[in-house]
Design a protein around this motif. Structure first.
Motif, short mmCIF file in Angstrom:
data_model
loop_
_atom_site.label_atom_id
_atom_site.label_comp_id
_atom_site.label_asym_id
_atom_site.label_seq_id
_atom_site.Cartn_x
_atom_site.Cartn_y
_atom_site.Cartn_z
N LEU A 1 -9.87 -6.09 -22.95
CA LEU A 1 -8.59 -6.91 -21.61
C LEU A 1 -7.87 -6.39 -21.17
O LEU A 1 -7.05 -6.26 -20.15
CB LEU A 1 -8.35 -8.05 -22.46
N TYR A 2 -7.18 -5.31 -21.82
CA TYR A 2 -6.12 -4.63 -21.18
C TYR A 2 -6.38 -3.09 -20.57
O TYR A 2 -5.52 -3.23 -19.79
CB TYR A 2 -5.99 -3.36 -22.91
N ILE B 1 -7.99 -4.07 -17.94
CA ILE B 1 -7.66 -5.21 -16.16
C ILE B 1 -6.52 -5.47 -16.74
O ILE B 1 -5.67 -5.33 -15.25
CB ILE B 1 -8.70 -6.96 -17.09
N ALA B 2 -5.39 -5.57 -17.03
CA ALA B 2 -3.81 -5.67 -16.96
C ALA B 2 -3.27 -4.27 -16.50
O ALA B 2 -2.81 -3.93 -15.60
CB ALA B 2 -3.14 -5.42 -18.89
N ALA C 1 -4.72 -4.36 -13.20
CA ALA C 1 -3.63 -5.56 -12.73
C ALA C 1 -2.31 -4.22 -11.64
O ALA C 1 -1.56 -4.95 -11.37
CB ALA C 1 -2.91 -6.22 -12.99
N THR D 1 -3.64 -2.07 -9.17
CA THR D 1 -3.56 -3.23 -7.56
C THR D 1 -1.98 -3.60 -7.16
O THR D 1 -1.60 -3.45 -5.65
CB THR D 1 -3.95 -4.10 -8.18
N LEU D 2 -0.66 -4.01 -7.67
CA LEU D 2 0.08 -4.09 -7.81
C LEU D 2 0.94 -2.84 -6.64
O LEU D 2 2.04 -3.00 -5.99
CB LEU D 2 1.28 -4.65 -8.86
N ILE E 1 -0.10 -2.07 -3.46
CA ILE E 1 0.11 -3.56 -2.24
C ILE E 1 1.65 -2.85 -2.06
O ILE E 1 2.24 -2.91 -1.35
CB ILE E 1 0.19 -4.69 -2.53
N VAL F 1 -6.41 -4.25 -1.95
CA VAL F 1 -6.38 -5.25 -3.04
C VAL F 1 -7.31 -6.71 -2.97
O VAL F 1 -7.52 -7.14 -4.54
CB VAL F 1 -4.71 -5.63 -2.57
N VAL G 1 -8.84 -7.24 -6.51
CA VAL G 1 -8.77 -8.66 -7.13
C VAL G 1 -10.39 -9.09 -7.14
O VAL G 1 -10.51 -9.47 -7.91
CB VAL G 1 -7.61 -8.83 -6.36
N VAL H 1 -1.36 -9.90 -23.12
CA VAL H 1 -2.35 -9.12 -21.89
C VAL H 1 -2.82 -10.26 -20.70
O VAL H 1 -2.72 -9.95 -19.87
CB VAL H 1 -3.63 -8.69 -22.77
N VAL I 1 -0.47 -10.83 -18.19
CA VAL I 1 -0.18 -9.70 -17.37
C VAL I 1 -1.16 -9.65 -16.65
O VAL I 1 -1.19 -9.49 -15.53
CB VAL I 1 -0.06 -7.81 -17.35
N VAL I 2 -2.19 -9.91 -16.48
CA VAL I 2 -3.01 -10.28 -16.11
C VAL I 2 -3.86 -11.40 -15.28
O VAL I 2 -4.00 -10.95 -13.89
CB VAL I 2 -5.14 -10.04 -16.56
#
Lengths: 398, 102, 169
Positions: free
Chosen positions: A137-138, A140-141, A144, A147-148, A151, A170, A174, C56, C59-60
């Motif tokens: 999951l880290y 994907i974080a 994210a 992505t920020l 933009i 973006v 996403v 986490v 954040v996601v």
């Protein structure tokens, strides 16, 4: 334990001895050792990044039937250094109406989102940053945050094309996170945990044999996340004048460019960790951590090679086709694959290994065939509609 | 050792800041930003109580995850409404969206 | 002042400062970016509270989706690239008064509670919060019903948002 079995712990203990000998309180010494470790890792990664620039240019030139850089140093090996020097001595401009703080922070965030990924990559059984039990999951974080940063770059450049490029990129990033997250769950199901080192430990048989369709969908989603061709609508030089990094020159552009290459290599590494066994190679990694590092770097280069191969072979896809491909094909197939995998894994819990591999491989192939047949029938209907219109037009002409 | 009161006061302060944002901003999107701050402060409260209570009872974390889902749903629908209103009235200032269809 | 207390103070001040900038800055895109830093501070708070999975997921979900949605909405609802005049409405002082009194009221209420100075018990070793959370979310004696209801809510929000924002030409 000798140095070769557990290098990080030996080095940390030795440094701790030195620092407490100088009279530093223990907690400050621990924090300092942590920072030193991070610094060493980032320095090695940046060195690797420079090497990747050379690899990329040589490989693209061979694909395009030319030689590539070969003047600066033997085989052009010093070319990336020349590139870096050129970028460093360029004028550091900021466009007129641009938002200064956001404009300058965006490349830093982009590079940061790639570097923090390496905290969870296990390079050897005993060499890894932090053994998060939510490592998948880290990833994907960290995506994210990337992505920020895009933009931010697109908006702060005060430029229409940059903004359009950033919006498209973006939207793609996403959207493609959904199949990527779903495919990250497949090694999680097989290994029983999201931690990277646990996933590697449980790969007595490589997970790609259990789920080849999962590996393929993860690769496609990862290439879209990276913003590389064939999904690089946002920064195609011929369409959008290089999208969100139009207004960036000098080292800030260098950070975007080098960050993208390192990101591609990192995802090659993750693909090999999740599906191809990571640093494992028939017991070689138990001998010496350096061999384990060599194995994982080799596998990451193979993954990076495949990503480059895809980039320099396939044509760019239009943005609406990209999004339709994700939401109408990739996401339903990913969800169905997840359900089938979970079901099969539960049903085959106690069976011998060869049976599990055979059944899961077969179920993946069947699912892929069904998905392709559905896609084919759709395209056949579309083609018949267009053909029908063409026949009517031709009949009207005669 | 951080006493529980510090987390609760931190959450209360974040909640008050969000409340100030909701009550004093003109732009509809800025009001939604304030609502997000309030939802986050509630989450901090829930997780702090989970940690300082019985950690084997996962109700705190489950509640926090449900609040994540509710906040995401509310932001999606709220922003869709704001964009739709912008298309009709060409403004997102909350004071100017004051007449029903006539 | 132990290390934990210093960590908590730094994180709390960072989050509250970013939150304050969210509600006072004039430029809305900057407000959305300050929201990103506030959400990141809240994620760090979850990590300090040993809720790593929630950190986490914060954040996601929040930074990776909701904050980006806010930035898109701000960019789609401005008439030109400049800012649009004063950002506070004319009764902002009343809003400030109300929020200060809310904080004061909450603080006063908290003082009357006895369990306030409780310190955190150590988490038993071998306790896997992620596995326990997963079990709690799908076990019939625990919280599977709110979980399913939340998924229905998300589908309803998805359909509703698409329908409301759809541009019928």
């Amino acid at each position: 334990m000798s140095f070769w079995n557990d290098p990080l712990k030996v080095a940390a203990d030795w440094l701790m001895g030195i620092f407490t000998g100088w009279g530093m309180p223990e907690i400050a010494a621990q924090i300092l050792i942590g920072f030193l470790g991070i610094f060493v890792l980032i320095a090695l990664l940046m060195l690797l990044d420079i090497f990747l620039v050379w690899v990329e240019r040589k490989v693209v030139s061979r694909f395009q039937d030319r030689i590539g850089p070969n003047r600066v140093g033997p085989f052009g090996l010093i070319q990336p250094f020349a590139d870096i020097i050129k970028l460093l001595i360029k004028e550091d401009t900021t466009p007129g109406g641009a938002d200064r703080v956001v404009y300058n922070v965006a490349p830093m965030l982009s590079m940061m989102s790639v570097l923090i990924l390496w905290a969870v990559v296990p390079l050897a059984p005993t060499i890894l940053g932090v053994d998060l039990n939510i490592g998948a999951l880290y990833i994907i974080a960290a995506g994210a945050i990337g992505t920020l940063s895009i933009i931010m770059a697109g908006w702060s450049s005060n430029n229409k094309f940059a903004l359009i490029g950033a919006f498209r990129q973006v939207a793609v990033m996403v959207s493609f996170e959904v199949p990527m997250l779903t495919m990250l769950l497949i090694p999680t199901i097989f290994a029983g945990s999201m931690g990277m080192s646990t996933i590697i430990e449980k790969q007595n048989i490589w997970f790609v044999l259990f789920s080849p369709l999962g590996a393929l969908i993860f690769l496609i989603a990862a290439i879209a996340e990276l913003g590389r061709a064939p999904f690089d609508m946002a920064e195609g030089e011929s369409e959008l004048v290089s999208g969100y990094n139009i207004e960036y020159s000098g080292m800030k552009f260098g950070m975007f460019y080098a960050g993208e290459l390192l990101h591609a290599f990192t995802f090659g590494g993750f693909w090999s960790i999740l599906f191809f066994g990571g640093y494992r190679f028939f017991g070689l990694e138990q001998v010496n951590p350096v061999l384990a590092i060599a194995v994982i770097v080799f596998k990451a280069f193979v993954g990076y090679w495949i990503i480059m191969w895809v980039k320099y072979t396939l044509l760019r896809i239009r943005i609406d086709h990209m999004l339709a491909f994700n939401w109408k094909f990739l996401t339903p197939v990913a969800f169905t694959l997840l359900m089938v995998t979970a079901l099969m894994n539960a049903l085959l819990a106690g069976s011998p290994d060869w049976l599990r591999v055979a059944v899961m491989f077969l179920s993946n192939v069947v699912l892929a065939w069904i998905a392709l047949e559905i896609a084919r029938s759709h395209s056949r209907k579309e083609r018949e509609k267009v053909e029908g219109v063409k026949q009517v037009v031709e009949a009207a002409h005669h | 050792m951080v006493p529980l009161s510090w987390y609760l006061i931190f959450a209360a302060a974040l909640f008050s800041i969000g409340l100030f944002g909701v009550l004093s901003r003109r732009n509809a999107v800025a009001i939604l930003l304030g609502i997000e701050l309030m939802l986050n402060s509630v989450n901090i409260n829930l997780v702090a109580f989970w940690r300082y209570g019985n950690t084997a009872n996962m109700m705190g974390q489950v509640f926090a995850i449900i609040v994540f889902a509710v906040a995401a749903a509310e932001v999606a629908v709220g922003l869709a409404l704001v964009i739709s209103v912008y298309r009709r009235r060409n403004t997102v200032v909350a004071d100017e969206i004051d007449m029903m269809k006539w | 002042m132990t290390g934990e207390q210093i960590t908590f103070l730094v994180v709390a001040l960072f989050t509250l400062g970013s939150g304050f900038m969210v509600v006072t800055t004039g430029n809305l895109v900057h407000a959305a970016l300050w929201l990103v830093s506030t959400l990141f501070g809240v994620a760090v708070t979850y990590a300090v509270l040993d809720a790593a999975f929630l950190a986490v997921v914060q954040v996601v979900v929040y930074i990776g989706a909701i904050a980006i949605l806010f930035i898109f909405a701000v960019m789609l609802t401005r008439k030109d690239m400049r800012d649009q005049g004063p950002q506070m409405n004319k009764n902002w002082w009343f809003g400030a008064l109300l929020s200060v009194s809310t904080f004061g009221g909450l603080y006063f209420l908290l003082q009357g509670w006895s369990g306030l100075s409780k310190t955190a018990a150590a988490i038993p070793s071998g306790f896997d919060a992620v596995a326990e959370l997963g079990n709690a979310l799908v076990s019939p004696t625990a919280y599977v019903l709110p979980f399913e209801v939340a998924s229905v809510l998300l589908v309803a929000a998805l359909v509703g948002a698409v329908y409301v924002a759809f541009n019928r030409k």
